[in-house]
Scaffold this active site. Sequence first.
Site, PDB file in Angstrom:
ATOM      1  N   GLY A 175     -49.432 -12.929  -4.361  1.00 35.85           N
ATOM      2  CA  GLY A 175     -50.464 -13.180  -5.355  1.00 35.85           C
ATOM      3  C   GLY A 175     -50.504 -14.629  -5.795  1.00 35.85           C
ATOM      4  O   GLY A 175     -51.583 -15.230  -5.918  1.00 35.85           O
TER       5      GLY A 175
ATOM      6  N   ASP B 117     -45.061  -0.695   5.966  1.00 38.19           N
ATOM      7  CA  ASP B 117     -45.159   0.443   5.046  1.00 38.19           C
ATOM      8  C   ASP B 117     -46.234   1.405   5.539  1.00 38.19           C
ATOM      9  O   ASP B 117     -47.326   0.984   5.942  1.00 38.19           O
ATOM     10  CB  ASP B 117     -45.540  -0.018   3.632  1.00 38.19           C
ATOM     11  CG  ASP B 117     -44.462  -0.865   2.975  1.00 38.19           C
ATOM     12  OD1 ASP B 117     -43.332  -0.879   3.482  1.00 38.19           O
ATOM     13  OD2 ASP B 117     -44.768  -1.506   1.949  1.00 38.19           O
ATOM     14  N   ILE B 118     -45.941   2.696   5.468  1.00 36.98           N
ATOM     15  CA  ILE B 118     -46.933   3.697   5.873  1.00 36.98           C
ATOM     16  C   ILE B 118     -48.183   3.598   4.997  1.00 36.98           C
ATOM     17  O   ILE B 118     -49.315   3.700   5.468  1.00 36.98           O
ATOM     18  CB  ILE B 118     -46.327   5.113   5.785  1.00 36.98           C
ATOM     19  CG1 ILE B 118     -45.226   5.281   6.836  1.00 36.98           C
ATOM     20  CG2 ILE B 118     -47.400   6.186   5.965  1.00 36.98           C
ATOM     21  CD1 ILE B 118     -44.456   6.581   6.725  1.00 36.98           C
TER      22      ILE B 118
ATOM     23  N   PRO C  99     -36.281 -12.740  11.290  1.00 36.11           N
ATOM     24  CA  PRO C  99     -37.059 -11.786  10.482  1.00 36.11           C
ATOM     25  C   PRO C  99     -38.566 -12.057  10.531  1.00 36.11           C
ATOM     26  O   PRO C  99     -39.372 -11.120  10.579  1.00 36.11           O
ATOM     27  CB  PRO C  99     -36.494 -11.976   9.071  1.00 36.11           C
ATOM     28  CG  PRO C  99     -35.102 -12.473   9.290  1.00 36.11           C
ATOM     29  CD  PRO C  99     -35.196 -13.356  10.497  1.00 36.11           C
TER      30      PRO C  99
ATOM     31  N   LYS D 227     -40.359 -23.715  16.042  1.00 33.18           N
ATOM     32  CA  LYS D 227     -39.843 -22.521  16.727  1.00 33.18           C
ATOM     33  C   LYS D 227     -40.656 -21.287  16.337  1.00 33.18           C
ATOM     34  O   LYS D 227     -41.030 -20.469  17.187  1.00 33.18           O
ATOM     35  CB  LYS D 227     -38.368 -22.350  16.366  1.00 33.18           C
ATOM     36  CG  LYS D 227     -37.685 -21.149  16.998  1.00 33.18           C
ATOM     37  CD  LYS D 227     -36.221 -21.111  16.546  1.00 33.18           C
ATOM     38  CE  LYS D 227     -35.514 -19.866  17.051  1.00 33.18           C
ATOM     39  NZ  LYS D 227     -34.107 -19.805  16.552  1.00 33.18           N
TER      40      LYS D 227
ATOM     41  N   CYS E 183     -52.579  -6.027 -30.653  1.00 34.59           N
ATOM     42  CA  CYS E 183     -52.848  -4.601 -30.449  1.00 34.59           C
ATOM     43  C   CYS E 183     -51.925  -3.762 -31.344  1.00 34.59           C
ATOM     44  O   CYS E 183     -52.110  -3.728 -32.552  1.00 34.59           O
ATOM     45  CB  CYS E 183     -52.713  -4.248 -28.975  1.00 34.59           C
ATOM     46  SG  CYS E 183     -53.491  -2.669 -28.534  1.00 34.59           S
TER      47      CYS E 183
ATOM     48  N   GLN F 180     -51.276  -3.212 -35.637  1.00 35.32           N
ATOM     49  CA  GLN F 180     -51.176  -1.928 -36.322  1.00 35.32           C
ATOM     50  C   GLN F 180     -49.869  -1.801 -37.100  1.00 35.32           C
ATOM     51  O   GLN F 180     -49.864  -1.307 -38.230  1.00 35.32           O
ATOM     52  CB  GLN F 180     -51.335  -0.802 -35.300  1.00 35.32           C
ATOM     53  CG  GLN F 180     -52.724  -0.774 -34.659  1.00 35.32           C
ATOM     54  CD  GLN F 180     -52.836   0.206 -33.509  1.00 35.32           C
ATOM     55  OE1 GLN F 180     -51.915   0.968 -33.239  1.00 35.32           O
ATOM     56  NE2 GLN F 180     -53.969   0.196 -32.820  1.00 35.32           N
TER      57      GLN F 180
ATOM     58  N   HIS G  10     -56.477  -8.336 -26.969  1.00 40.43           N
ATOM     59  CA  HIS G  10     -55.403  -8.961 -26.187  1.00 40.43           C
ATOM     60  C   HIS G  10     -55.806 -10.387 -25.795  1.00 40.43           C
ATOM     61  O   HIS G  10     -56.362 -10.606 -24.712  1.00 40.43           O
ATOM     62  CB  HIS G  10     -55.116  -8.140 -24.929  1.00 40.43           C
ATOM     63  CG  HIS G  10     -54.440  -6.835 -25.191  1.00 40.43           C
ATOM     64  ND1 HIS G  10     -53.068  -6.682 -25.138  1.00 40.43           N
ATOM     65  CD2 HIS G  10     -54.937  -5.624 -25.526  1.00 40.43           C
ATOM     66  CE1 HIS G  10     -52.758  -5.426 -25.411  1.00 40.43           C
ATOM     67  NE2 HIS G  10     -53.879  -4.764 -25.663  1.00 40.43           N
TER      68      HIS G  10
ATOM     69  N   GLU H  99     -54.051 -12.729 -24.717  1.00 38.57           N
ATOM     70  CA  GLU H  99     -53.290 -13.249 -23.569  1.00 38.57           C
ATOM     71  C   GLU H  99     -54.076 -13.181 -22.266  1.00 38.57           C
ATOM     72  O   GLU H  99     -53.823 -13.957 -21.333  1.00 38.57           O
ATOM     73  CB  GLU H  99     -51.960 -12.498 -23.421  1.00 38.57           C
ATOM     74  CG  GLU H  99     -52.055 -11.042 -22.983  1.00 38.57           C
ATOM     75  CD  GLU H  99     -52.161 -10.050 -24.129  1.00 38.57           C
ATOM     76  OE1 GLU H  99     -51.792  -8.877 -23.944  1.00 38.57           O
ATOM     77  OE2 GLU H  99     -52.614 -10.456 -25.217  1.00 38.57           O
TER      78      GLU H  99
END
Length: 545
Positions: free
Chosen positions: A19, A147-148, A190, A223, A379, A383, A515, A517
């Site tokens: 990401g 991964d399947i 790998p 390589k 949030c 409260q 929110h 952020e």
Amino acid sequence: MTTNYIFVTGGVVSSLGKGIAAASLAAILEARGLNVTIMKLDPYINVDPGTMSPTQHGEVFVTEDGAETDLDLGHYERFIRTKMTRRNNFTTGRIYSEVLRKERRGDYLGATIQVIPHITNAIKERIIEGGEGHDVVLVEIGGTVGDIESLPFLEAIRQMAVDVGREHTLYMHLTLVPYLAAAGEVKTKPTQHSVKELLSIGIQPDVLICRSDRAVPANERAKIALFCNVPEKAVISLKDVDSIYKIPGLLKSQGLDDYICKRFSLTCPEANLAEWEQVLYEESNPGGEVTIGMIGKYVELPDAYKSVIEALKHGGLKNRLTVNIKLIDSQDVETRGEEMLKELDAILIPGGFGYRGVEGKVLAARYAREHNIPYLGICLGMQVALMEFARNVAGMENANSTEFVPDCKYPVVALITEWRDEDGNVEIRTEESDLGGTMRVGGQQCHLTEGSLVRQMYGEPTIVERHRHRYEVNNMLLKQIEAAGLRVAGRSADNKLVEIIELPDHPWFVACQFHPEFTSTPRDGHPLFAGFVKAAGDYQKRQVK
């Protein structure tokens, strides 16, 4: 307009930073004047992350249009100017749900529904729909090659090269190149095996991003290029760095953006990364530091508060202060009391669900109020601040939320049963409503009170912020609370819902139902977080005096 697609996959291990790499590349391409967006395809069966545990999956990032999405979309918005929407994230669960719904309606005219072509076609349709109107779309495939769960997505992106043309598709593969101390060298095997796995699916990578704790030497990259059938200039070394905002510069310095633009036959100016250089300058040249305590219930996994943590850092950048974040379990505050809160320059209570740890948050809000420590509640953090003030200042003994104590005497926070969405449609919710997809969520207008602290910080009378909650301030009990000294600093567009509260007699005590952020970025920051971090610095100076 012809849209070009960059498909980002990962191999060897998870958590390589696909990401961040995708967002960093997108930032460079955007800096070259291209219209860029990013998509995340998640292979899990959940329809969306909305009901997933934060300690397993991390935070749920909310888009402007009200989609509950993967936290990677937060990274995307922090790196590029394009706002994400519900089109930018979908899961296996959502794809299967849509296909099965069509099958039940008879849309497939009695055909046998299969992964190929029905599921893969649905995936491709979503990708093309999400990329409409953009020069370049980066598509991150969740999980690891092999991964399947990821196979339908990988088959779909393989087919995309046939559908839109190989000249408009590029496959970028991130792999781990580990360093073995015993051998004194990095190992490429790998990566070779990961590419072999990708080739078995029918995908030849065009670019390899080699993740390592150090720069991968040129001879090792040569390589890798030879054995993986990739040009040497397309084998990029991406070492660990102390700031993710260095990554756009690292990728650009190796010519990745030039390679991609040539690959897509795009003519565009050189990338100007001056804004990112300014971010790095501010980050590496602080004038001091502050310690902010975040009182939460999911602190064992910091990713549960990823956007809050990043927003605090952005607030630090705007004030030239390093923000040291101390994650404190609210249950520890319940058992150990105020000793957990000493040595803090400010206190932040983020969002959350459920009663566990709530009383620790109430205690923290009281401590901040009584000791004049800067407080930001988000949030649930608003409260609990309201509950604390009602109990200890407004004379409402044991005031609570109906989320936690349904039959409490003073339900200062209660379930929203009706409101209007951004299109003016009436939304109804009850205790029997499903947990998934039933909250007040997405961007909502808020009118700020004239003369309030938040009006001063935002510098404008009306703002739009993103929500994700079911419970609101109970207007029936609000007058008594306001009479005790609490100020409503922001209300919803229809003036019915309390969005922000302040304590006028406190140096800096602000709590909001939304929110903030989710709209903070390293380049622009956010008014509330910039003001909060500044208040922490001011508090620290007062303590020194």
